[in-house]
Scaffold this motif. Structure first.
Motif, PDB file in Angstrom:
ATOM      1  N   SER A   1     -65.264  49.393  29.198  1.00  0.00           N
ATOM      2  CA  SER A   1     -63.830  49.305  28.963  1.00  0.00           C
ATOM      3  C   SER A   1     -63.275  48.075  29.673  1.00  0.00           C
ATOM      4  CB  SER A   1     -63.138  50.548  29.509  1.00  0.00           C
ATOM      5  OG  SER A   1     -63.267  50.589  30.926  1.00  0.00           O
ATOM      6  N   ALA A   2     -61.992  47.833  29.483  1.00  0.00           N
ATOM      7  CA  ALA A   2     -61.338  46.725  30.172  1.00  0.00           C
ATOM      8  C   ALA A   2     -61.427  46.886  31.683  1.00  0.00           C
ATOM      9  CB  ALA A   2     -59.876  46.627  29.723  1.00  0.00           C
ATOM     10  N   SER A   3     -61.336  48.118  32.159  1.00  0.00           N
ATOM     11  CA  SER A   3     -61.418  48.338  33.608  1.00  0.00           C
ATOM     12  C   SER A   3     -62.803  47.985  34.145  1.00  0.00           C
ATOM     13  CB  SER A   3     -61.078  49.792  33.944  1.00  0.00           C
ATOM     14  OG  SER A   3     -62.004  50.689  33.358  1.00  0.00           O
ATOM     15  N   ASP A   4     -63.848  48.192  33.340  1.00  0.00           N
ATOM     16  CA  ASP A   4     -65.189  47.789  33.755  1.00  0.00           C
ATOM     17  C   ASP A   4     -65.295  46.273  33.864  1.00  0.00           C
ATOM     18  OD1 ASP A   4     -66.496  50.402  33.803  1.00  0.00           O
ATOM     19  OD2 ASP A   4     -66.250  50.390  31.630  1.00  0.00           O
ATOM     20  N   ALA A   5     -64.698  45.583  32.898  1.00  0.00           N
ATOM     21  CA  ALA A   5     -64.702  44.121  32.956  1.00  0.00           C
ATOM     22  C   ALA A   5     -63.965  43.630  34.191  1.00  0.00           C
ATOM     23  CB  ALA A   5     -64.075  43.549  31.691  1.00  0.00           C
ATOM     24  N   GLU A   6     -62.853  44.257  34.500  1.00  0.00           N
ATOM     25  CA  GLU A   6     -62.089  43.866  35.686  1.00  0.00           C
ATOM     26  C   GLU A   6     -62.876  44.119  36.961  1.00  0.00           C
ATOM     27  OE1 GLU A   6     -58.530  46.079  35.179  1.00  0.00           O
ATOM     28  OE2 GLU A   6     -57.740  44.770  33.591  1.00  0.00           O
ATOM     29  N   ARG A   7     -63.640  45.212  36.973  1.00  0.00           N
ATOM     30  CA  ARG A   7     -64.484  45.500  38.135  1.00  0.00           C
ATOM     31  C   ARG A   7     -65.529  44.399  38.325  1.00  0.00           C
ATOM     32  NH1 ARG A   7     -68.505  50.523  38.323  1.00  0.00           N
ATOM     33  NH2 ARG A   7     -67.744  50.648  36.176  1.00  0.00           N
ATOM     34  N   ALA A   8     -66.111  43.937  37.232  1.00  0.00           N
ATOM     35  CA  ALA A   8     -67.105  42.875  37.309  1.00  0.00           C
ATOM     36  C   ALA A   8     -66.472  41.552  37.753  1.00  0.00           C
ATOM     37  CB  ALA A   8     -67.784  42.710  35.956  1.00  0.00           C
ATOM     38  N   ILE A   9     -65.279  41.268  37.241  1.00  0.00           N
ATOM     39  CA  ILE A   9     -64.584  40.047  37.639  1.00  0.00           C
ATOM     40  C   ILE A   9     -64.272  40.073  39.122  1.00  0.00           C
ATOM     41  CG2 ILE A   9     -62.451  38.723  37.357  1.00  0.00           C
ATOM     42  CD1 ILE A   9     -62.446  39.756  34.408  1.00  0.00           C
ATOM     43  N   GLU A  10     -63.812  41.203  39.615  1.00  0.00           N
ATOM     44  CA  GLU A  10     -63.490  41.324  41.044  1.00  0.00           C
ATOM     45  C   GLU A  10     -64.727  41.153  41.912  1.00  0.00           C
ATOM     46  OE1 GLU A  10     -61.600  45.108  41.056  1.00  0.00           O
ATOM     47  OE2 GLU A  10     -59.765  44.351  40.094  1.00  0.00           O
ATOM     48  N   ALA A  11     -65.865  41.675  41.451  1.00  0.00           N
ATOM     49  CA  ALA A  11     -67.114  41.497  42.208  1.00  0.00           C
ATOM     50  C   ALA A  11     -67.511  40.027  42.252  1.00  0.00           C
ATOM     51  CB  ALA A  11     -68.227  42.331  41.571  1.00  0.00           C
ATOM     52  N   ALA A  12     -67.371  39.342  41.114  1.00  0.00           N
ATOM     53  CA  ALA A  12     -67.708  37.918  41.069  1.00  0.00           C
ATOM     54  C   ALA A  12     -66.762  37.108  41.941  1.00  0.00           C
ATOM     55  CB  ALA A  12     -67.667  37.419  39.629  1.00  0.00           C
TER      56      ALA A  12
ATOM     57  N   GLU B   1     -75.507  45.850  41.663  1.00  0.00           N
ATOM     58  CA  GLU B   1     -75.999  47.201  41.387  1.00  0.00           C
ATOM     59  C   GLU B   1     -75.928  47.478  39.887  1.00  0.00           C
ATOM     60  OE1 GLU B   1     -73.564  49.836  43.620  1.00  0.00           O
ATOM     61  OE2 GLU B   1     -74.550  49.412  45.534  1.00  0.00           O
ATOM     62  N   TRP B   2     -76.834  48.340  39.439  1.00  0.00           N
ATOM     63  CA  TRP B   2     -76.786  48.841  38.071  1.00  0.00           C
ATOM     64  C   TRP B   2     -75.859  50.043  38.048  1.00  0.00           C
ATOM     65  CZ3 TRP B   2     -78.587  45.832  34.376  1.00  0.00           C
ATOM     66  CH2 TRP B   2     -79.533  44.854  34.719  1.00  0.00           C
ATOM     67  N   VAL B   3     -74.793  49.957  37.258  1.00  0.00           N
ATOM     68  CA  VAL B   3     -73.721  50.949  37.301  1.00  0.00           C
ATOM     69  C   VAL B   3     -73.392  51.424  35.891  1.00  0.00           C
ATOM     70  CG1 VAL B   3     -72.739  49.931  39.403  1.00  0.00           C
ATOM     71  CG2 VAL B   3     -71.907  49.190  37.156  1.00  0.00           C
ATOM     72  N   THR B   4     -72.768  52.607  35.823  1.00  0.00           N
ATOM     73  CA  THR B   4     -72.324  53.143  34.538  1.00  0.00           C
ATOM     74  C   THR B   4     -70.880  52.716  34.277  1.00  0.00           C
ATOM     75  OG1 THR B   4     -71.602  55.184  35.605  1.00  0.00           O
ATOM     76  CG2 THR B   4     -73.846  55.132  34.710  1.00  0.00           C
ATOM     77  N   ALA B   5     -70.512  52.751  33.024  1.00  0.00           N
ATOM     78  CA  ALA B   5     -69.154  52.378  32.631  1.00  0.00           C
ATOM     79  C   ALA B   5     -68.178  53.499  32.950  1.00  0.00           C
ATOM     80  CB  ALA B   5     -69.115  52.053  31.139  1.00  0.00           C
ATOM     81  N   ASP B   6     -66.901  53.153  32.996  1.00  0.00           N
ATOM     82  CA  ASP B   6     -65.865  54.158  33.224  1.00  0.00           C
ATOM     83  C   ASP B   6     -65.744  55.119  32.046  1.00  0.00           C
ATOM     84  OD1 ASP B   6     -65.306  53.052  35.672  1.00  0.00           O
ATOM     85  OD2 ASP B   6     -63.600  51.872  34.957  1.00  0.00           O
ATOM     86  N   THR B   7     -66.142  54.639  30.867  1.00  0.00           N
ATOM     87  CA  THR B   7     -66.071  55.497  29.687  1.00  0.00           C
ATOM     88  C   THR B   7     -67.397  56.226  29.496  1.00  0.00           C
ATOM     89  OG1 THR B   7     -66.925  53.819  28.176  1.00  0.00           O
ATOM     90  CG2 THR B   7     -64.561  53.805  28.600  1.00  0.00           C
ATOM     91  N   ALA B   8     -67.367  57.274  28.690  1.00  0.00           N
ATOM     92  CA  ALA B   8     -68.591  58.021  28.392  1.00  0.00           C
ATOM     93  C   ALA B   8     -69.266  57.536  27.116  1.00  0.00           C
ATOM     94  CB  ALA B   8     -68.268  59.511  28.265  1.00  0.00           C
ATOM     95  N   SER B   9     -68.638  56.590  26.414  1.00  0.00           N
ATOM     96  CA  SER B   9     -69.182  56.146  25.135  1.00  0.00           C
ATOM     97  C   SER B   9     -70.329  55.162  25.334  1.00  0.00           C
ATOM     98  CB  SER B   9     -68.078  55.511  24.282  1.00  0.00           C
ATOM     99  OG  SER B   9     -67.515  54.400  24.946  1.00  0.00           O
ATOM    100  N   THR B  10     -71.202  55.102  24.333  1.00  0.00           N
ATOM    101  CA  THR B  10     -72.362  54.227  24.393  1.00  0.00           C
ATOM    102  C   THR B  10     -72.530  53.485  23.067  1.00  0.00           C
ATOM    103  OG1 THR B  10     -73.817  56.023  23.682  1.00  0.00           O
ATOM    104  CG2 THR B  10     -73.573  55.674  26.064  1.00  0.00           C
ATOM    105  N   ILE B  11     -73.399  52.497  23.081  1.00  0.00           N
ATOM    106  CA  ILE B  11     -73.711  51.688  21.902  1.00  0.00           C
ATOM    107  C   ILE B  11     -75.177  51.906  21.563  1.00  0.00           C
ATOM    108  CG2 ILE B  11     -73.791  49.371  20.939  1.00  0.00           C
ATOM    109  CD1 ILE B  11     -71.799  48.557  23.189  1.00  0.00           C
ATOM    110  N   ASP B  12     -75.464  52.329  20.336  1.00  0.00           N
ATOM    111  CA  ASP B  12     -76.835  52.482  19.881  1.00  0.00           C
ATOM    112  C   ASP B  12     -77.301  51.184  19.221  1.00  0.00           C
ATOM    113  OD1 ASP B  12     -76.964  55.066  20.768  1.00  0.00           O
ATOM    114  OD2 ASP B  12     -76.760  55.992  18.783  1.00  0.00           O
ATOM    115  N   ILE B  13     -78.490  50.729  19.607  1.00  0.00           N
ATOM    116  CA  ILE B  13     -79.092  49.544  19.019  1.00  0.00           C
ATOM    117  C   ILE B  13     -80.219  50.001  18.101  1.00  0.00           C
ATOM    118  CG2 ILE B  13     -80.165  47.317  19.455  1.00  0.00           C
ATOM    119  CD1 ILE B  13     -77.364  47.640  20.672  1.00  0.00           C
TER     120      ILE B  13
END
Length: 483
Positions: A41-52, A12-24
Motif C-alpha cells: 500500500s501507499a503506507s508501505d511505500a512511505e515506510r520504505a522511503i523513511e527507512a532510506a 529486513e524482510w517485512v510483510t505489507a500493511d495489507t493482507a492482499s497478495t499478487i500471484d505470478i
C-alpha cells in the motif's frame, strides 16, 4: 503454494500493511502459479522511503572504495546464483533460457563495472583566474531516490539503476513491475549478503497506482528514475517537475531498420529478424519497422516471412527461438494490433495468430508476425506494439527511407543495413534516434555507453548507463578556496 515473498525495508524482510497478495503465473502455463508477492500500500511505500531517508547521511559518508567493494561482492554473489536467477526469470517473465542467461550476466557485469566506478568517483581541478585561489568540483549524491522498473528486463534494468545510484552514495527505494518481481528480489538478497547497510536499498512490491504515487511525490525523494510506457513516464515527469525533483525516464519506441540495395540480403534478414522477434518483441528497442528499398522489397518480404516461420516457439525453459508473452493482457494487445493492421489494409504475410496446440495450449504464445504493404500512416507503423510484429514499409530512395524512419513520435533506436559508407554516415547524421547503428540490430546495448532516446522515447533529461548513469545520481558542487 508457499507464503508470499516479503518486501525488503530497513534491512529486513517485512510483510505489507495489507493482507492482499499478487500471484505470478508462468507465461508458458497460465495454470501454474509460480510465486506470490506482497501487494503493498501507499503506507508501505512511505515506510520504505523513511527507512532510506534515515540511512541517507550515513551511506553518503561511506568511502567510494567501500561502496565499490559491496557492489563487487553483490555481483559475485549473483554470479554464483546464476542458475537460480535464470530459472526464476524464465518462469516469471517468459524469456528463453538463453535470453535470461544473457540478462543475468549483464546484471553481474553492471555491478562489476560500477564497483570500479565507485572508486574513481570524484571531481576535477580547474585553474583559477585569481592568485592564491584553488578551484575544483565535487560530485555529491542526490540523497534518496526512487527507481521504478519494468517487467521486460526484470534484473538488468534494476541493476543498471541500482548500481550507479548506490555507487554515487544515494539511498534507494525500488518498485519492480508486478508481473515479474522475482529477479529484483534475488538482487536484493545478494545486496544483503554482500553487507549493504540497513536502509540503504529498499524494495516494495505492488501496483504502480498505489505504490508509485508516494515514490514520486514524497518530500524525501530527490530524484526518480523510471522505465516504462510513454504515457506513465510523462505523467511521472510532470509530477516530478512540479515538485522540483530530478527525473530520468526511458519510455517507448517504434524502432526502424533501413535496408538498402547494397546490403547483403541474407544478413539484412538475420539482423531484422533477430531485432523483431528476439525477446518476443518485448523490448523498447525491438525492431518494429523494416524500411526496405523498392529494389529488393519483394525478395526481402519473402525471406523475412521464411525466417519468421522457421523460428521455434515454446516454453522458455526449453530454450526455443522465442518464448511467450509475459501475460494474457500483453498477448491480447498484440492480437488486437494484428486485427488493426488487417483492417487498415496491410497484408498479413505470416503469423498473427495465437499458438495454442499441445504444450502451448495454456501459455501466452503468438506466432512471429510479418505485415507487408504497410504505409507510414497506419497505426501498426506508428504505435508501439510490444510484441513480435514487424511492419515492412517500401522506400523509393535513401532520402525517402530516412524520412520514413523519422516519421514517428518516438526516437529510441534505429539502424541501417548497407555496404555504402556514404549512406551509413548520412543515416547517422539524419536519423532522429538516441541510439543509431550500422549493420546491427536495433536491440542490444553496451553497458558502458549512454542510453536514451529522442522525442517521446525519453524525457530528454539524463541518459542511463556508463558515466551518464552516474551523472543522473550526482550533483556537482563547485569549491573555491583562497589561501
Amino acid at each position: 503454494m508457499s507464503s508470499p515473498y516479503e518486501m525488503y525495508v530497513g534491512g529486513e524482510w517485512v510483510t505489507a500493511d495489507t493482507a492482499s497478495t499478487i500471484d505470478i503465473v508462468n507465461p508458458a502455463n497460465a495454470d501454474e502459479v509460480v510465486a506470490r508477492y506482497q501487494d503493498a500500500s501507499a503506507s508501505d511505500a512511505e515506510r520504505a522511503i523513511e527507512a532510506a531517508a534515515a540511512a541517507r547521511d550515513r551511506w553518503a559518508t561511506v568511502s567510494g572504495p567501500e561502496r565499490g567493494r559491496i557492489l563487487k561482492r553483490t555481483g559475485e554473489i549473483l554470479d554464483s546464483r546464476t542458475d537460480e536467477a535464470v530459472g526464476n526469470l524464465v518462469r516469471e517473465e517468459g524469456k528463453t533460457r538463453s535470453e535470461a542467461t544473457g540478462e543475468v550476466q549483464r546484471a553481474v557485469d553492471i555491478f562489476s563495472y560500477y564497483a570500479q566506478k565507485a572508486r574513481d568517483l570524484g571531481g576535477v581541478r580547474k585553474s583559477s583566474s585569481g592568485q592564491s585561489t584553488s578551484l575544483s568540483t565535487r560530485r555529491e549524491p542526490l540523497g534518496t531516490v526512487a527507481l521504478i522498473t519494468p517487467w521486460n528486463y526484470p534484473i538488468a534494468i534494476p541493476a543498471w539503476k541500482l548500481a550507479p545510484a548506490l555507487a554515487a552514495g544515494n539511498t534507494v527505494v525500488v518498485k519492480p513491475a508486478s508481473q515479474a518481481p522475482g529477479p529484483t528480489r534475488i538482487l536484493f538478497e545478494c545486496l544483503a549478503e554482500a553487507g549493504l547497510p540497513d536502509g540503504v536499498a529498499n524494495m516494495v512490491t505492488g501496483a504502480g497506482s498505489e505504490v508509485g504515487t508516494p515514490l514520486v511525490e514524497h518530500s524525501a525523494i530527490a530524484g526518480v528514475s523510471f522505465t516504462g510506457s510513454t504515457s506513465v513516464g510523462t505523467d511521472i515527469a510532470r509530477t516530478a517537475a512540479r515538485e522540483r525533483k530530478r527525473i530520468q525516464a526511458e519510455m517507448g519506441g517504434k524502432n526502424p531498420t533501413v535496408v538498402m540495395p547494397s546490403a547483403d540480403l541474407d544478413r539484412a534478414v538475420e539482423i531484422v529478424g533477430s531485432g523483431a522477434f528476439g525477446t518476443t518483441g518485448q523490448s523498447c528497442t525491438a525492431t518494429s519497422r523494416a524500411i526496405v528499398h523498392e529494389d529488393l522489397y519483394d525478395e526481402f518480404v519473402e525471406q523475412i516471412a521464411q525466417h519468421a516461420e522457421s523460428l521455434t516457439v515454446g516454453p522458455g525453459l526449453d530454450d526455443p527461438d522465442m518464448g511467450p508473452h509475459v501475460s494474457a493482457n500483453e498477448l491480447e494487445s498484440t492480437l488486437q494490433y494484428v486485427n488493426i493492421g488487417t483492417e487498415e489494409g496491410a497484408t498479413l504475410v505470416t503469423g498473427g495468430s495465437r499458438l495454442a496446440e499441445g504444450d502451448l495450449a495454456d501459455g501466452f504464445f503468438v506466432a512471429p508476425t510479418v505485415f507487408a504493404d504497410v504505409n507510414s500512416g497506419m497505426r501498426i507503423a506508428q504505435e508501439e506494439i510490444f510484441g513480435p510484429v514487424l511492419s515492412v514499409i517500401k522506400a523509393s530512395s535513401f532520402d525517402d527511407a530516412v524520412t520514413l524512419a523519422n516519421d514517428v513520435e518516438y526516437g529510441l533506436s534505429a539502424s541501417i543495413v548497407t555496404d555504402s559508407h556514404s549512406e551509413a554516415e548520412r543515416f547517422l547524421d539524419r536519423v532522429e534516434s538516441g541510439v543509431a547503428k550500422v549493420n546491427e540490430k536495433t536491440t542490444g546495448l553496451e553497458l558502458h555507453a549512454p542510453f536514451g532516446g529522442y522525442k517521446n522515447s525519453s524525457t530528454n533529461t539524463y541518459r542511463e548507463q556508463g558515466d551518464a548513469g552516474l551523472d543522473f545520481f550526482t550533483s556537482t558542487k563547485t569549491v573555491y578556496r583562497s589561501y
